[in-house]
Design a protein around this motif. Structure first.
Motif, PDB file in Angstrom:
ATOM      1  N   LEU A 383       0.848  -1.188   0.000  1.00 46.86           N
ATOM      2  CA  LEU A 383       0.000   0.000   0.000  1.00 46.86           C
ATOM      3  C   LEU A 383       0.885   1.240   0.000  1.00 46.86           C
ATOM      4  O   LEU A 383       1.941   1.266   0.650  1.00 46.86           O
ATOM      5  CB  LEU A 383      -0.906   0.033   1.227  1.00 46.86           C
ATOM      6  CG  LEU A 383      -2.010  -1.029   1.319  1.00 46.86           C
ATOM      7  CD1 LEU A 383      -2.783  -0.864   2.616  1.00 46.86           C
ATOM      8  CD2 LEU A 383      -2.943  -0.954   0.114  1.00 46.86           C
ATOM      9  N   LEU A 384       0.422   2.253  -0.710  1.00 47.81           N
ATOM     10  CA  LEU A 384       1.114   3.532  -0.668  1.00 47.81           C
ATOM     11  C   LEU A 384       0.911   4.180   0.696  1.00 47.81           C
ATOM     12  O   LEU A 384      -0.067   3.905   1.398  1.00 47.81           O
ATOM     13  CB  LEU A 384       0.595   4.452  -1.773  1.00 47.81           C
ATOM     14  CG  LEU A 384       0.883   4.014  -3.216  1.00 47.81           C
ATOM     15  CD1 LEU A 384       0.198   4.943  -4.198  1.00 47.81           C
ATOM     16  CD2 LEU A 384       2.380   3.964  -3.481  1.00 47.81           C
ATOM     17  N   LEU A 385       1.829   5.047   1.034  1.00 42.54           N
ATOM     18  CA  LEU A 385       1.787   5.693   2.356  1.00 42.54           C
ATOM     19  C   LEU A 385       0.475   6.457   2.549  1.00 42.54           C
ATOM     20  O   LEU A 385      -0.057   6.525   3.663  1.00 42.54           O
ATOM     21  CB  LEU A 385       2.991   6.631   2.496  1.00 42.54           C
ATOM     22  CG  LEU A 385       3.339   7.095   3.905  1.00 42.54           C
ATOM     23  CD1 LEU A 385       3.639   5.910   4.801  1.00 42.54           C
ATOM     24  CD2 LEU A 385       4.537   8.048   3.858  1.00 42.54           C
ATOM     25  N   ASP A 386      -0.057   7.022   1.465  1.00 46.56           N
ATOM     26  CA  ASP A 386      -1.308   7.784   1.551  1.00 46.56           C
ATOM     27  C   ASP A 386      -2.455   6.924   2.067  1.00 46.56           C
ATOM     28  O   ASP A 386      -3.400   7.439   2.681  1.00 46.56           O
ATOM     29  CB  ASP A 386      -1.686   8.347   0.171  1.00 46.56           C
ATOM     30  CG  ASP A 386      -0.692   9.393  -0.303  1.00 46.56           C
ATOM     31  OD1 ASP A 386       0.087   9.883   0.542  1.00 46.56           O
ATOM     32  OD2 ASP A 386      -0.677   9.718  -1.509  1.00 46.56           O
ATOM     33  N   GLN A 387      -2.414   5.606   1.795  1.00 47.34           N
ATOM     34  CA  GLN A 387      -3.462   4.711   2.276  1.00 47.34           C
ATOM     35  C   GLN A 387      -3.067   4.019   3.576  1.00 47.34           C
ATOM     36  O   GLN A 387      -3.912   3.749   4.433  1.00 47.34           O
ATOM     37  CB  GLN A 387      -3.778   3.647   1.207  1.00 47.34           C
ATOM     38  CG  GLN A 387      -4.527   4.196  -0.002  1.00 47.34           C
ATOM     39  CD  GLN A 387      -4.975   3.082  -0.934  1.00 47.34           C
ATOM     40  OE1 GLN A 387      -4.192   2.206  -1.272  1.00 47.34           O
ATOM     41  NE2 GLN A 387      -6.224   3.133  -1.353  1.00 47.34           N
ATOM     42  N   GLU A 388      -1.773   3.724   3.724  1.00 41.88           N
ATOM     43  CA  GLU A 388      -1.343   2.970   4.901  1.00 41.88           C
ATOM     44  C   GLU A 388      -1.494   3.771   6.189  1.00 41.88           C
ATOM     45  O   GLU A 388      -1.853   3.205   7.237  1.00 41.88           O
ATOM     46  CB  GLU A 388       0.117   2.542   4.722  1.00 41.88           C
ATOM     47  CG  GLU A 388       0.654   1.671   5.839  1.00 41.88           C
ATOM     48  CD  GLU A 388      -0.045   0.317   5.907  1.00 41.88           C
ATOM     49  OE1 GLU A 388      -0.076  -0.261   7.001  1.00 41.88           O
ATOM     50  OE2 GLU A 388      -0.575  -0.144   4.868  1.00 41.88           O
ATOM     51  N   ILE A 389      -1.261   5.088   6.153  1.00 45.16           N
ATOM     52  CA  ILE A 389      -1.357   5.885   7.388  1.00 45.16           C
ATOM     53  C   ILE A 389      -2.782   5.890   7.945  1.00 45.16           C
ATOM     54  O   ILE A 389      -2.999   5.543   9.121  1.00 45.16           O
ATOM     55  CB  ILE A 389      -0.839   7.314   7.150  1.00 45.16           C
ATOM     56  CG1 ILE A 389       0.695   7.294   7.018  1.00 45.16           C
ATOM     57  CG2 ILE A 389      -1.260   8.246   8.289  1.00 45.16           C
ATOM     58  CD1 ILE A 389       1.302   8.650   6.714  1.00 45.16           C
ATOM     59  N   PRO A 390      -3.812   6.265   7.135  1.00 43.11           N
ATOM     60  CA  PRO A 390      -5.169   6.229   7.705  1.00 43.11           C
ATOM     61  C   PRO A 390      -5.602   4.822   8.089  1.00 43.11           C
ATOM     62  O   PRO A 390      -6.300   4.639   9.099  1.00 43.11           O
ATOM     63  CB  PRO A 390      -6.056   6.810   6.589  1.00 43.11           C
ATOM     64  CG  PRO A 390      -5.235   6.713   5.344  1.00 43.11           C
ATOM     65  CD  PRO A 390      -3.820   6.824   5.764  1.00 43.11           C
TER      66      PRO A 390
END
Length: 490
Positions: A383-390
């Motif tokens: 997963l890209l960081l934009d999705q992994e953080i939330p």
């Protein structure tokens, strides 16, 4: 007409004229004889057979009737000049056959002199050269066609972006196109394999003279080996150097006999320079991203410490809220720390990270030693960081809530995590506990708690859906969303 002049009974050498006549009449070429003035008084049988004429028609100057009118003036001029000068001459001109067609004949006329040197007669022969002329014509046409093909191939080879060198079967260089000459800074033909390296100043990548026997073209010539993408350095006469990359192969005819070898070369000097510059830029970028992730992690840890200090000085409600904020910030800091340790800076393997996160959270917050964690995660869910953080924040909220409320009435239990990826690219995250379930009438979707509101908001940010089911066997929260397409790795 007679083949002898008036009053002659023998030829000058005593030969019987009848024997001469018989010989001449059976010759396959056209023969004739004229007196000293050029008046033709005898033709052999082959002349009359070819021309379809009679002796009476041909007597004197009757021969003009079988000549091509377009060429007759030239013939008359040459014949008259020869009579006047007494010199022999030869000339090719067409004669008309009995069928009316014209064929080219090579005509040779020589004078015959008496013992006083006076011309007493002329001898002439006409040789049919139509086949020779036709052959010569075909050869000329074939030669022209061959020259045209060679010129076209030369033009094509000179337009190529690659250098081309061709050798004979023995390895001597017979052709270099324009690009090959430019790459080497010279044109040298006839060079044998033993002279390749020294003539063209070929070096290995270690800047040593390139061993002749290892050169691609030498191997194609001597060992019949095809090589591809070999590299070497060309040191040119002006002192400049290029990095060359080439392919070499032997060439065979239709019978399998080797007739040549071909080497194609291209200049990859700038390509390699660009690759080195790109690698240096990527290395610098990696160092920068490592540093960015490291500093972000440290900064978030500093914020976490400040919140911890603030929580120690506030009310119970403020302390709880600040602790929740610290937990969320800790998840983000943990992610950046993981990125700092990995070779990728904008994506992470979701299953492994969430498994570690859940395990550590359960270990830190479990209400008793009998509460454990369990995970089932598909491999390689990137997963890209934009999705992994939330996603990580939501999972942390759900696990934390389960540890806080699910096991109030029991001593042991399990918090489970499942990460699954479907063939159509959708990601399913399941957080399950086997506790007492949710209170009667409690709906997380309309809960006033900050944690659940944050969770639903973050799932919407993922363009996904958060659902739940609860019973006295426990509670299950499911997150469904589509993985964002992977960009080229940075």
């Amino acid at each position: 007409m007679s083949i002898l002049q008036a009053g002659e009974t023998k030829s000058d050498d005593g030969t019987d004229p009848l024997i001469f006549k018989e010989l001449a009449n059976n010759m396959p070429i056209l023969c004739w004889m004229a007196d000293a003035s050029g008046y033709i008084n005898w033709y052999n049988n082959r002349w009359h057979e070819y021309c379809g004429t009679t002796p009476v028609e041909m007597e004197g100057w009757g021969w003009q009737s079988v000549h091509d009118p377009a060429k007759l003036p030239d013939v008359m001029e040459a014949w008259t000049a020869s009579i006047a000068s007494g010199e022999a001459f030869s000339m090719t001109f067409p004669l008309r056959s009995a069928s009316g067609t014209y064929q080219p004949f090579l005509t040779r006329i020589t004078p015959h002199r008496n013992e006083n040197g006076q011309i007493i007669r002329w001898f002439g022969i006409n040789i049919d050269v139509s086949e020779q002329e036709e052959t010569a014509k075909r050869l000329k046409e074939q030669s022209y066609a061959l020259e045209r093909v060679l010129a076209e191939r030369q033009a094509i080879l000179d337009q190529l972006g690659e250098g081309v060198i061709i050798t004979g079967a023995g390895g001597e260089i017979v052709y270099m196109n324009e690009k090959a000459q430019i790459l080497h800074g010279q044109k040298q033909l006839g060079v044998s394999p033993d002279e390749y390296s020294s003539t063209f100043q070929l070096l290995t990548l270690d800047r040593e003279p390139f061993p002749v026997e290892q050169l691609p073209l030498t191997r194609a010539v001597r060992e019949n080996i095809t090589t591809a993408d070999s590299e070497w350095i060309i040191h040119r006469g002006d002192g400049s150097e290029i990095l060359a990359k080439g392919n070499a192969k032997p060439v065979y005819d239709e019978k399998g006999k080797k007739i040549a070898a071909v080497l194609t070369i291209r200049d990859v000097t700038q390509t390699r320079a660009n690759e080195r510059a790109l690698k240096e830029a990527l290395d610098a970028k990696d160092m920068l991203l490592y540093e960015v992730n490291h500093r972000v992690k440290n900064s978030l840890q500093l914020v976490n410490s400040l919140l911890s200090l603030q929580a120690g000085q506030g009310s119970d409600e403020l302390r709880r809220n600040l602790e929740d904020a610290r937990a969320r910030i800790g998840v983000v800091a943990r992610l950046h720390g993981q990125l700092y340790l990995s070779s990728m800076h904008d994506r992470i393997e979701a299953g492994a990270f969430l498994e570690s996160l859940v395990s550590d959270t359960v270990e830190a917050l479990k209400p008793s030693d009998s509460v454990t964690s369990h995970t089932e995660c598909d491999d390689d869910v990137m997963l890209l960081l934009d999705q992994e953080i939330p996603l990580a924040i939501v999972v942390n909220e759900l696990v934390t809530n389960a540890l806080k409320y699910a096991f109030d009435d029991q001593a042991d239990g399990t918090v489970s995590l499942a990460v699954r990826k479907s063939d159509d690219g959708k990601i399913e995250i399941e957080v399950r506990d086997d506790g007492g379930g949710l209170p009667d009438g409690f709906d997380p979707a309309v809960s006033l708690g900050l944690g659940m509101r944050v969770s639903y908001a973050l799932v919407q940010q993922l363009r996904g859906e958060l659902t739940f089911s609860a019973s006295d066997q426990g509670t299950v929260f499911t997150i469904m969303f589509e993985a964002a397409p992977m960009r080229e790795a940075v």
